[in-house]
Design a protein around this motif. Sequence first.
Motif, PDB file in Angstrom:
ATOM      1  N   GLY A  61       0.836  -1.193   0.000  1.00  0.00           N
ATOM      2  CA  GLY A  61       0.000   0.000   0.000  1.00  0.00           C
ATOM      3  C   GLY A  61       0.864   1.233   0.000  1.00  0.00           C
ATOM      4  N   GLU A  62       0.371   2.298  -0.610  1.00  0.00           N
ATOM      5  CA  GLU A  62       1.209   3.475  -0.800  1.00  0.00           C
ATOM      6  C   GLU A  62       0.454   4.736  -0.412  1.00  0.00           C
ATOM      7  OE1 GLU A  62       4.451   5.012  -4.114  1.00  0.00           O
ATOM      8  OE2 GLU A  62       2.908   3.559  -4.653  1.00  0.00           O
ATOM      9  N   GLY A  63       1.163   5.648   0.253  1.00  0.00           N
ATOM     10  CA  GLY A  63       0.628   6.964   0.555  1.00  0.00           C
ATOM     11  C   GLY A  63       1.206   7.985  -0.402  1.00  0.00           C
ATOM     12  N   VAL A  64       0.613   9.154  -0.447  1.00  0.00           N
ATOM     13  CA  VAL A  64       1.104  10.208  -1.322  1.00  0.00           C
ATOM     14  C   VAL A  64       2.389  10.788  -0.751  1.00  0.00           C
ATOM     15  CG1 VAL A  64      -1.216  10.802  -2.087  1.00  0.00           C
ATOM     16  CG2 VAL A  64      -0.245  11.975  -0.114  1.00  0.00           C
ATOM     17  N   LYS A  65       3.120  11.487  -1.592  1.00  0.00           N
ATOM     18  CA  LYS A  65       4.273  12.241  -1.111  1.00  0.00           C
ATOM     19  C   LYS A  65       3.735  13.506  -0.459  1.00  0.00           C
ATOM     20  CE  LYS A  65       7.541  10.316  -4.423  1.00  0.00           C
ATOM     21  NZ  LYS A  65       8.425  10.571  -5.584  1.00  0.00           N
ATOM     22  N   ILE A  66       3.778  13.523   0.863  1.00  0.00           N
ATOM     23  CA  ILE A  66       3.058  14.510   1.657  1.00  0.00           C
ATOM     24  C   ILE A  66       3.640  15.903   1.451  1.00  0.00           C
ATOM     25  CG2 ILE A  66       2.267  15.067   3.991  1.00  0.00           C
ATOM     26  CD1 ILE A  66       3.105  12.129   4.697  1.00  0.00           C
TER      27      ILE A  66
ATOM     28  N   LEU B 198      -4.773  13.986   9.744  1.00  0.00           N
ATOM     29  CA  LEU B 198      -4.649  15.006   8.709  1.00  0.00           C
ATOM     30  C   LEU B 198      -4.641  14.390   7.314  1.00  0.00           C
ATOM     31  CD1 LEU B 198      -1.983  17.292  10.397  1.00  0.00           C
ATOM     32  CD2 LEU B 198      -4.454  17.633  10.294  1.00  0.00           C
ATOM     33  N   ALA B 199      -5.016  15.203   6.337  1.00  0.00           N
ATOM     34  CA  ALA B 199      -5.041  14.748   4.947  1.00  0.00           C
ATOM     35  C   ALA B 199      -3.642  14.369   4.484  1.00  0.00           C
ATOM     36  CB  ALA B 199      -5.602  15.858   4.062  1.00  0.00           C
ATOM     37  N   GLY B 200      -3.548  13.294   3.729  1.00  0.00           N
ATOM     38  CA  GLY B 200      -2.271  12.821   3.206  1.00  0.00           C
ATOM     39  C   GLY B 200      -1.586  11.803   4.087  1.00  0.00           C
ATOM     40  N   GLN B 201      -2.145  11.551   5.281  1.00  0.00           N
ATOM     41  CA  GLN B 201      -1.501  10.620   6.213  1.00  0.00           C
ATOM     42  C   GLN B 201      -2.018   9.190   6.069  1.00  0.00           C
ATOM     43  OE1 GLN B 201       1.002  13.086   6.919  1.00  0.00           O
ATOM     44  NE2 GLN B 201       1.163  11.460   8.413  1.00  0.00           N
ATOM     45  N   GLU B 202      -2.798   8.931   5.022  1.00  0.00           N
ATOM     46  CA  GLU B 202      -3.359   7.598   4.853  1.00  0.00           C
ATOM     47  C   GLU B 202      -2.546   6.768   3.854  1.00  0.00           C
ATOM     48  OE1 GLU B 202      -4.981  10.660   2.251  1.00  0.00           O
ATOM     49  OE2 GLU B 202      -5.352  10.395   4.398  1.00  0.00           O
TER      50      GLU B 202
END
Length: 628
Positions: free
Chosen positions: A340-345, A404-408
């Motif tokens: 699984g991958e998260g965005v580059k915050i 916070l947004a982007g931490q998923e």
Amino acid sequence: MNNMNRPILFIAFLFVSLTAFAQVDCSDDSGLIHCGVTGTIADDGTETCFPLNVPILWPAQIDTLFGLLDVGVNLTHHQTSQLDIELVTPSMNRVLLSEGNGAGANMNYTVFTQNALSGIDNAANTNPYNGSYFPDENLGNANNGQLAVGLWQVCITDNVAGDNPGDAELLDWWVKFGDNPAPPFIPILPVCNTNVTVGCACPDGGTNCFLLPDIVIPYSVVSDPNRYTEEVGTLRVTTATSNIGYGALEFRGSGQWFCGEEPAEILDICDDGSPAQQLVYQRVYKRLDGFTVDHQDFPAGTMFHHAELGHDHPHIDQWAQNTLRIKGLSEDPREWPVVGEGVKISFCAENTLACTEANGFCESDSVNIDIVDLPNAYHGGPYACNADIQGVSVGYSDVYNQTLAGQEIIFSYNQCNGKYYVVSEFDPDSIFWESNENNNVTIWEVELQLQQNCCVTDFQWSQVDAPGSVVQFLDRSQAIPETWVWDFGDGNFSSEQFPLHTYDAPGTYNVTLSTNTSFGCNNFRMMTVEVDSMIVDIAAYNILEGVEMKVGPNPFSGSSAVQFELVEQGAYAFDLYDMSGRKVQSIASIKNYASGMHRIEFDLAETGVFMLVMTDGKASASQRVLSF
């Protein structure tokens, strides 16, 4: 008030009259006024000290540019001439504020400052001293370059014991900081901040250097179960990026806007529908002989601008990235298979909190570092999420909470429960300047419990480019198993996760991997493996880099040993060849070796000159040896 106001006596007196009688505002949000603990003053002739903690101050070191301006007290006592009042600084310097001064009761919001008209001992002054007064010693002695963050104290001694009718009480006391303070009469310490770098330490102990940041992600913080939340198909994690380096990580907007490479304006919408981005610079401070302060600005790229009402600030893109992975063969977890991958915050770079040994936010190599133990502690500024300057000071952490947004981290809704690894990486695109880019990755184990009750056994294989029939097997099962049983189809077995197996002969083999997970899920996978016999021309190998190898004793009779050091993990074989290129003896068939020092002993019955060859199948290192 500063020294320029002193000749204007009426204005000075009016200023004192209007301000000194007012109760101090301890809720002041400027960060310049700090209030201390209060209580009863002892009536036994001993000193009573009342603490005051300054948790944050910018600049953190106080000197002739920025420092202590005032100390105020509000106390009750039937005769203040019996009292000695001293200020004790974090570096344990003492400044005498009042020694037996007064001719009556109480001090009512009395301010000690060098910007006063007279001292308390002046015969024209009487209790309760509602005003500003010179202290008995120079208050500027506190502004000697010391670190002002920490414990301050006001210590009061009642020199006449036993005559106190119970009215001795410290009701309020405070310190106030600001620009253009009184200078010290004692030697000033070298200062290290963004205005003066002559007191900054260099990593090599020298006097000329870049003051580079060093960002780490603290393991004990991000792996805390209270700091991540599992949902179906999602893992929400906390990212903490902490500066343990020698200088601030600081960013400044340029005011230049772009759509791709084309210049734009701040509110422009680009052709692809995205808003224009601002060019951002990273400022790196320097310590240089002969200069008060110096710096260099490096382009950090164009960044997203959060133009929403109430925000109006840039985000620092490609700040960090979180991924969910299963373990791979490499020592570098960034090369492990991604589940699984998260965005580059994008982060708004700021000082969220100061590191202490207790909170563990500056953890490095399993050691919790306290901000005061860092050589250039507090170097930086009061960084916050604003439009002009952002950053992370030395000894501070920038924390983005799991909510916070982007931490998923997003993964399949069919993901199996069980063990995985979260890999958190700062600066995944290596954009920013820092002193050590080898400590930007933190890995921690997580056990998914809200996904599917399943397990999938899988593996990959590849034949190694080395003499013989050598195959590398790689477990690719999900979730990560607790046990492995490999049946190589030739009567041999292994319980390793990533076994390297040498077949006696080329051919077709049915290889089976059986696994068991922490949830008690058992499964297996069988695969047909075609193995060839590899014949390798050693002379065609490239030179093996990153390896130090030597043979000793050399010359030798009967037995010797090869010793080698690896910078990183690798698979190697060791063979002896005579000078005609004929393979005389295999010292060690190909296998995995961890980074570090290794030693392999061997015996040789033949005499003569030989070449000992170390190879990974693509490159080699060799040494001539003499057996007699």
